[in-house]
Scaffold this motif. Structure first.
Motif, PDB file in Angstrom:
ATOM      1  N   THR A  15       0.890  -1.165   0.000  1.00 57.91           N
ATOM      2  CA  THR A  15       0.000   0.000   0.000  1.00 57.91           C
ATOM      3  C   THR A  15       0.925   1.211   0.000  1.00 57.91           C
ATOM      4  O   THR A  15       1.735   1.345   0.915  1.00 57.91           O
ATOM      5  N   PRO A  17       2.840   4.223   0.882  1.00 63.79           N
ATOM      6  CA  PRO A  17       2.846   5.116   2.043  1.00 63.79           C
ATOM      7  C   PRO A  17       2.657   6.565   1.595  1.00 63.79           C
ATOM      8  O   PRO A  17       2.844   6.887   0.423  1.00 63.79           O
ATOM      9  N   GLY A 127       5.609   0.110   3.530  1.00 67.01           N
ATOM     10  CA  GLY A 127       4.767  -0.661   2.609  1.00 67.01           C
ATOM     11  C   GLY A 127       4.804  -2.145   2.905  1.00 67.01           C
ATOM     12  O   GLY A 127       3.872  -2.882   2.580  1.00 67.01           O
ATOM     13  N   GLN A 132       4.267   2.162  11.571  1.00 66.72           N
ATOM     14  CA  GLN A 132       3.276   3.110  11.067  1.00 66.72           C
ATOM     15  C   GLN A 132       3.941   4.370  10.503  1.00 66.72           C
ATOM     16  O   GLN A 132       3.534   4.894   9.487  1.00 66.72           O
ATOM     17  N   TYR A 133       4.969   4.856  11.210  1.00 61.41           N
ATOM     18  CA  TYR A 133       5.622   6.104  10.791  1.00 61.41           C
ATOM     19  C   TYR A 133       7.130   5.913  10.680  1.00 61.41           C
ATOM     20  O   TYR A 133       7.755   5.319  11.569  1.00 61.41           O
ATOM     21  N   SER A 176       3.864   7.951   6.433  1.00 66.13           N
ATOM     22  CA  SER A 176       2.902   7.158   7.196  1.00 66.13           C
ATOM     23  C   SER A 176       2.437   5.995   6.343  1.00 66.13           C
ATOM     24  O   SER A 176       2.288   6.124   5.130  1.00 66.13           O
ATOM     25  N   ARG A 177       2.213   4.860   6.989  1.00 66.87           N
ATOM     26  CA  ARG A 177       1.781   3.675   6.247  1.00 66.87           C
ATOM     27  C   ARG A 177       0.374   3.837   5.706  1.00 66.87           C
ATOM     28  O   ARG A 177      -0.004   3.163   4.750  1.00 66.87           O
ATOM     29  N   SER A 178      -0.401   4.733   6.292  1.00 70.56           N
ATOM     30  CA  SER A 178      -1.778   4.906   5.823  1.00 70.56           C
ATOM     31  C   SER A 178      -2.132   6.384   5.913  1.00 70.56           C
ATOM     32  O   SER A 178      -1.380   7.189   6.466  1.00 70.56           O
ATOM     33  N   GLY A 179      -3.290   6.723   5.354  1.00 65.64           N
ATOM     34  CA  GLY A 179      -3.727   8.113   5.417  1.00 65.64           C
ATOM     35  C   GLY A 179      -3.733   8.734   4.029  1.00 65.64           C
ATOM     36  O   GLY A 179      -3.620   8.043   3.007  1.00 65.64           O
ATOM     37  N   THR A 180      -3.879  10.049   4.007  1.00 67.24           N
ATOM     38  CA  THR A 180      -3.932  10.740   2.712  1.00 67.24           C
ATOM     39  C   THR A 180      -2.775  11.722   2.617  1.00 67.24           C
ATOM     40  O   THR A 180      -2.291  12.234   3.632  1.00 67.24           O
ATOM     41  N   ARG A 183       1.719  10.433  -2.272  1.00 67.49           N
ATOM     42  CA  ARG A 183       1.987   9.000  -2.124  1.00 67.49           C
ATOM     43  C   ARG A 183       3.295   8.606  -2.801  1.00 67.49           C
ATOM     44  O   ARG A 183       3.715   9.248  -3.772  1.00 67.49           O
TER      45      ARG A 183
ATOM     46  N   ASP B   2       0.114  -5.115  10.323  1.00 63.44           N
ATOM     47  CA  ASP B   2       1.134  -4.405  11.085  1.00 63.44           C
ATOM     48  C   ASP B   2       2.028  -5.432  11.738  1.00 63.44           C
ATOM     49  O   ASP B   2       1.618  -6.131  12.657  1.00 63.44           O
TER      50      ASP B   2
END
Lengths: 338, 338
Positions: A15, A17, A127, A132-133, A176-180, A183, B2
């Motif tokens: 995914t 980051p 990814g 997470q960060y 960050s591994r997720s969010g907006t 990219r 995770d």
């Protein structure tokens, strides 16, 4: 899941980051350049209040990271990984800054390609589901680089027309591994390329083959043409190296429109007398964090191919008559609208 | 997915990669040590047929990689990634070796922890689905290290009792994303730790806090006690640093049985007059590839915790009065029978 086809150099994080924060610090000469108003922290005398150039460089990294964390609304304790490197022997700029950060630390050395290497690795690790960060940080300092690689400042030697000016600057990016946000959907890891250039005063020519090689690999691996990108930016080839890459692609019948180089963007080249342009890890780091990422955020571009370049020599290798190997790592940055 | 709990330093590759090949090269002093018969390549005069110590070091890396590829029945063209680093300024030992390998290259700097850092990162990248095969390589060379960090060999200075002897050695490990063999199910990435030791002649004491910190984090993150492992091996703390780590754990009421250090295994410490023991990236790399991995393969141990340690100083930082930060990365190696 194999996120890479055998023989390719391009990798796709499961995914992609996103970039949630970025920060920069720069010195006096950089403040007088076209990006002067864009840096988060400036030290007009390049000391950042420290007693040595090396300590100043560590301080720059810490300040850039602080600014990035602030934009991301995070604290160092939120970081799962810190990836950093610089040009100093034993990368002390990075490790002494990391000493205060207290985050799991991965030291890297890619010479001036380090911003690309740290960003690429951070993206791949997140990814891959590791944390997470992550923070990617790098720096260079004109004064510490001159002393280590060339001569003390007081020496006052002449600089050849092909030389570049090592940036006093640091940049930090928080992923960050997720969010907006902006990219990173894929990265191309470079191979070490050496075409026999021995002139340590002509890094642009030494690194250009590696940039050409990585760009070609990227286009081949992804099936994309250069036009797919709104902007392609190499790290610090300077005017000569930049032209060489254009020429290489021209021979292939490929026109590199929308292609520039961070070394051409950091200073007013003629007025500030930097000959072929800026160089150093801090060059691409500063241009990324003070110009490219804000521009992507504002929608100036949708797709940027960011390709920091490094010359993997040392004073010792040059003294032993070795040629200069180069490397280039490419990172795709896609604006929030995509 | 995770693969890490927030606040932890330990990461779990999705599918644990396996070690399919390993190789080593070493010099004359190492040949006379207890592992002498175990190395794949030896150069009794430490030159490996090259004209400089730095070129010899690159040659060692290439030879170790060749031996590893041979064991893995692979060629360099099969490698998706090459991760390497060393102690030389600008890591030229690694980049000049990588120049001939023509594999996507990630340069790392973790001082003497580099074998842990390269192995950990290679495992995480393959576990993240990036490629099928990755190589982790590192080296050190006594002669190039003495010249760069201390004094030319001819200087003939006295060595304090706390000093260690930089190994002339290289090690290479090839990992595969799938298959059978010694597995790497998790790694613990260290933080930079500095307890104020300023004596560059006492690296063991400088690095011991980082080793203690990473080991503690590993045990806490995994819920395991030291007894879970048949063997725990730090990288190059030497006799003093090794004892300090024992003392730290002893204060916590924890007995570290089955705990040793690569610096104690490479030489006959008294007969070969290496004071506190061996050091350098090549120390842990050589012990890993010539002793630990073969031992795991033969079933001498089932679970080994391999923890290379590094001192992140430079001659410049020492001259500026800085203390010595340390780092340690832990890699779990599980024998084929598990």
């Amino acid at each position: 899941m194999d996120s890479r086809t055998s023989g390719c150099q391009t990798f796709y994080p499961g995914t992609p980051p996103v970039i949630v924060g970025y920060g920069s610090a720069a010195g006096g000469k950089e403040q007088e350049g076209p990006l002067g108003p864009c840096f988060d922290h400036i030290s007009p005398d390049d000391t950042f209040g420290e007693k040595s150039w090396e300590k100043a460089e560590s301080k720059m990294q810490s300040l850039a990271l602080d600014a990035a964390l602030k934009r991301a609304c995070l604290h160092t304790a939120d970081l799962d990984l810190l990836l950093a490197g610089d040009l100093l022997n034993q990368c002390i700029g990075s490790s002494f800054a990391a000493r205060t950060a207290a985050v799991p630390y991965l030291g890297l050395y890619g010479a001036c390609s380090t911003m690309g290497e740290t960003l690429a690795l951070a993206a791949l690790l997140l990814g891959g589901g590791y944390g997470q960060y992550a923070a990617a940080v790098t720096s260079s300092h004109f004064c510490s680089a001159e002393r280590q690689y060339r001569t003390p400042l007081e020496y006052g030697s002449q600089r050849a027309p092909t030389t570049q000016w090592t940036a006093t600057a640091a940049g930090a990016v928080i992923l960050s591994r997720s969010g907006t946000g902006i990219r990173i959907p894929c990265v191309t890891i470079g191979k070490v390329r050496d075409k026999g250039i021995r002139d340590a005063g002509n890094m642009g020519a030494a690194m250009a083959p590696a940039a050409y090689d990585t760009l070609r690999a990227h286009f081949s691996d992804t099936g994309r043409s250069p036009d797919w990108y709104d902007l392609i930016v190499t790290g610090d080839l300077g005017s000569l190296g930049h032209q060489i890459v254009r020429d290489f692609f021209s021979r292939d019948g490929v026109n590199l429109d929308h292609y520039t180089d961070c070394g051409l963007l950091l200073f007013h080249r003629k007025e500030q007398d930097v000959h072929c342009g800026a160089s150093g890890c801090g060059c691409s780091a500063a241009v990324l964090t003070a110009y490219l990422l804000p521009g992507l955020k504002k929608g100036l571009w949708r797709r940027v191919l960011f390709c920091p370049t490094g010359a993997l020599l040392s004073p010792t290798s040059t003294m032993q008559g070795e040629s200069i190997p180069g490397i280039c790592h490419a990172v795709v940055l896609e604006g929030g609208g995509i």
